[in-house]
Design a protein around this motif. Structure first.
Motif, PDB file in Angstrom:
ATOM      1  N   ARG A 183      38.449  -4.874 -34.308  1.00  0.00           N
ATOM      2  CA  ARG A 183      38.467  -3.547 -33.677  1.00  0.00           C
ATOM      3  C   ARG A 183      39.488  -2.639 -34.351  1.00  0.00           C
ATOM      4  N   ALA A 184      40.643  -3.194 -34.700  1.00  0.00           N
ATOM      5  CA  ALA A 184      41.671  -2.391 -35.373  1.00  0.00           C
ATOM      6  C   ALA A 184      41.188  -1.936 -36.739  1.00  0.00           C
ATOM      7  N   ARG A 185      40.520  -2.816 -37.456  1.00  0.00           N
ATOM      8  CA  ARG A 185      39.987  -2.433 -38.770  1.00  0.00           C
ATOM      9  C   ARG A 185      39.003  -1.273 -38.625  1.00  0.00           C
ATOM     10  N   ALA A 186      38.112  -1.359 -37.643  1.00  0.00           N
ATOM     11  CA  ALA A 186      37.124  -0.297 -37.445  1.00  0.00           C
ATOM     12  C   ALA A 186      37.789   1.011 -37.017  1.00  0.00           C
ATOM     13  N   ALA A 187      38.845   0.905 -36.209  1.00  0.00           N
ATOM     14  CA  ALA A 187      39.508   2.111 -35.697  1.00  0.00           C
ATOM     15  C   ALA A 187      40.237   2.866 -36.796  1.00  0.00           C
ATOM     16  N   PHE A 188      40.844   2.124 -37.741  1.00  0.00           N
ATOM     17  CA  PHE A 188      41.658   2.778 -38.767  1.00  0.00           C
ATOM     18  C   PHE A 188      40.912   2.987 -40.081  1.00  0.00           C
ATOM     19  N   GLU A 189      39.653   2.609 -40.121  1.00  0.00           N
ATOM     20  CA  GLU A 189      38.924   2.633 -41.388  1.00  0.00           C
ATOM     21  C   GLU A 189      38.801   4.040 -41.959  1.00  0.00           C
ATOM     22  N   ASN A 190      38.556   5.020 -41.104  1.00  0.00           N
ATOM     23  CA  ASN A 190      38.317   6.389 -41.582  1.00  0.00           C
ATOM     24  C   ASN A 190      39.457   7.346 -41.242  1.00  0.00           C
ATOM     25  N   VAL A 191      40.606   6.792 -40.883  1.00  0.00           N
ATOM     26  CA  VAL A 191      41.753   7.637 -40.543  1.00  0.00           C
ATOM     27  C   VAL A 191      42.608   7.846 -41.782  1.00  0.00           C
ATOM     28  N   ASP A 192      42.849   9.110 -42.128  1.00  0.00           N
ATOM     29  CA  ASP A 192      43.623   9.430 -43.333  1.00  0.00           C
ATOM     30  C   ASP A 192      45.040   9.808 -42.927  1.00  0.00           C
ATOM     31  N   SER A 193      45.867   8.791 -42.747  1.00  0.00           N
ATOM     32  CA  SER A 193      47.259   9.002 -42.356  1.00  0.00           C
ATOM     33  C   SER A 193      48.090   7.879 -42.941  1.00  0.00           C
ATOM     34  N   LYS A 194      49.273   8.222 -43.428  1.00  0.00           N
ATOM     35  CA  LYS A 194      50.125   7.210 -44.052  1.00  0.00           C
ATOM     36  C   LYS A 194      50.485   6.113 -43.065  1.00  0.00           C
ATOM     37  N   VAL A 195      50.812   6.508 -41.841  1.00  0.00           N
ATOM     38  CA  VAL A 195      51.178   5.520 -40.825  1.00  0.00           C
ATOM     39  C   VAL A 195      49.999   4.602 -40.537  1.00  0.00           C
ATOM     40  N   PHE A 196      48.833   5.211 -40.365  1.00  0.00           N
ATOM     41  CA  PHE A 196      47.648   4.411 -40.065  1.00  0.00           C
ATOM     42  C   PHE A 196      47.248   3.534 -41.252  1.00  0.00           C
ATOM     43  N   ARG A 197      47.459   4.060 -42.478  1.00  0.00           N
ATOM     44  CA  ARG A 197      47.132   3.246 -43.651  1.00  0.00           C
ATOM     45  C   ARG A 197      48.036   2.018 -43.726  1.00  0.00           C
ATOM     46  N   ASN A 198      49.301   2.188 -43.356  1.00  0.00           N
ATOM     47  CA  ASN A 198      50.211   1.036 -43.318  1.00  0.00           C
ATOM     48  C   ASN A 198      49.756   0.011 -42.280  1.00  0.00           C
ATOM     49  N   ILE A 199      49.327   0.525 -41.133  1.00  0.00           N
ATOM     50  CA  ILE A 199      48.815  -0.383 -40.097  1.00  0.00           C
ATOM     51  C   ILE A 199      47.552  -1.083 -40.586  1.00  0.00           C
ATOM     52  N   GLN A 200      46.706  -0.316 -41.277  1.00  0.00           N
ATOM     53  CA  GLN A 200      45.466  -0.896 -41.791  1.00  0.00           C
ATOM     54  C   GLN A 200      45.754  -2.003 -42.801  1.00  0.00           C
ATOM     55  N   ARG A 201      46.745  -1.785 -43.673  1.00  0.00           N
ATOM     56  CA  ARG A 201      47.104  -2.828 -44.642  1.00  0.00           C
ATOM     57  C   ARG A 201      47.597  -4.085 -43.940  1.00  0.00           C
ATOM     58  N   GLU A 202      48.362  -3.884 -42.877  1.00  0.00           N
ATOM     59  CA  GLU A 202      48.849  -5.035 -42.114  1.00  0.00           C
ATOM     60  C   GLU A 202      47.690  -5.783 -41.461  1.00  0.00           C
ATOM     61  N   VAL A 203      46.740  -5.021 -40.932  1.00  0.00           N
ATOM     62  CA  VAL A 203      45.560  -5.648 -40.320  1.00  0.00           C
ATOM     63  C   VAL A 203      44.781  -6.442 -41.356  1.00  0.00           C
TER      64      VAL A 203
END
Length: 269
Positions: free
Chosen positions: A12-32
């Motif tokens: 769910r986290a991967r799907a939520a952050f997949e199309n979000v263009d934000s540095k903070v969210f990209r960091n979270i996405q990398r962690e996921v």
């Protein structure tokens, strides 16, 4: 259940952050993605364990498919389990040529070792092959993965792999047959050729060896028979059943010959 919760949260986290263009969210996405990678590595390692139960295999296959629907962990598991099973079977062989250069005491030890290795081959095949066969059946019936919209593409993939399932099953059974023959049948042929080439006075010098085979062969035949009956009950192809039945016939014939040899040795000694 704990793994399932973690997997669901990560997906769910991967799907939520997949199309979000934000540095903070990209960091979270990398962690996921890193956590997903770690879980996939762990589950793949669990699938390479041998032997492993069909329930564990189905569980980790489902986990891996949830993390990456494009992958085919069931096929990877089947190939690995087949390779591991064949490796174990191939290790259950005594080199028959050892008999030609060993004194009689060591030949008797080799007979004991061959008997033990045949028992081991029967045990590992009886234990590991049914789960592998069942996993193959589930794969062919498309019961390991959820239904997909790409059903036509999946059907073509399954049809393409059908001959491979037949080939890997044949390789396992033929490896088992070869192991039994090398330990119990081919060795006797070498012993006889060695005996014929010896001096006339040594013609019956291997009475101890013959007596040991009289004792060990019925035991091996019984174990092989139980193993073969177990394999046949799995509804394997008819050609494979015939090969196994031929093995049992040859073993019984060899046992009869050894008993007759033993009777002749007793008569002339």
């Amino acid at each position: 259940e704990e793994y399932e919760k973690v997997i669901n949260d990560l997906v769910r986290a991967r799907a939520a952050f997949e199309n979000v263009d934000s540095k903070v969210f990209r960091n979270i996405q990398r962690e996921v993605e890193q956590q997903i990678h770690n879980l996939r590595t762990l589950f793949r390692q669990r699938l390479t364990e041998f032997p492993s139960s069909i329930d564990d295999q189905k569980l980790f296959i489902r986990y891996l498919h949830s993390l990456d629907p494009r992958a085919d962990p069931a096929w990877d598991c089947i190939i690995h389990q087949k390779a591991a099973l064949i490796d174990v079977l191939r290790s259950c062989v005594v080199d028959p040529k050892q008999q030609l250069v060993q004194p009689n005491e060591l030949k008797l030890h080799i007979h004991d070792q061959a008997t033990s290795l045949v028992d081991q081959a029967c045990d590992v095949l009886t234990t590991a092959f049914p789960d592998l066969w069942y996993l193959i059946q589930l794969y062919q019936k498309k019961k390991l993965y959820p239904l997909s919209e790409k059903s036509d593409e999946i059907d073509r993939t399954y049809m393409h792999k059908a001959p491979e399932f037949l080939a890997l099953t044949k390789e396992i059974i033929q490896t088992f047959i070869s192991v039994v023959r090398l330990n119990l049948l081919n060795r006797s042929a070498l012993s006889k050729s060695d005996m014929v080439s010896s001096q006339e006075g040594d013609l019956y010098s291997n009475a101890d060896e013959t007596y040991q085979r009289v004792k060990s062969l019925p035991h091996c035949i019984q174990n092989c028979r139980l193993c073969v009956l177990h394999l046949v009950s799995l509804d394997i192809p008819a050609d494979f059943k015939q090969d196994l039945q031929q093995l049992m016939f040859d073993l019984r014939l060899e046992c009869f010959k050894v008993i007759m040899d033993h009777a002749c040795l007793g008569k002339y000694q």
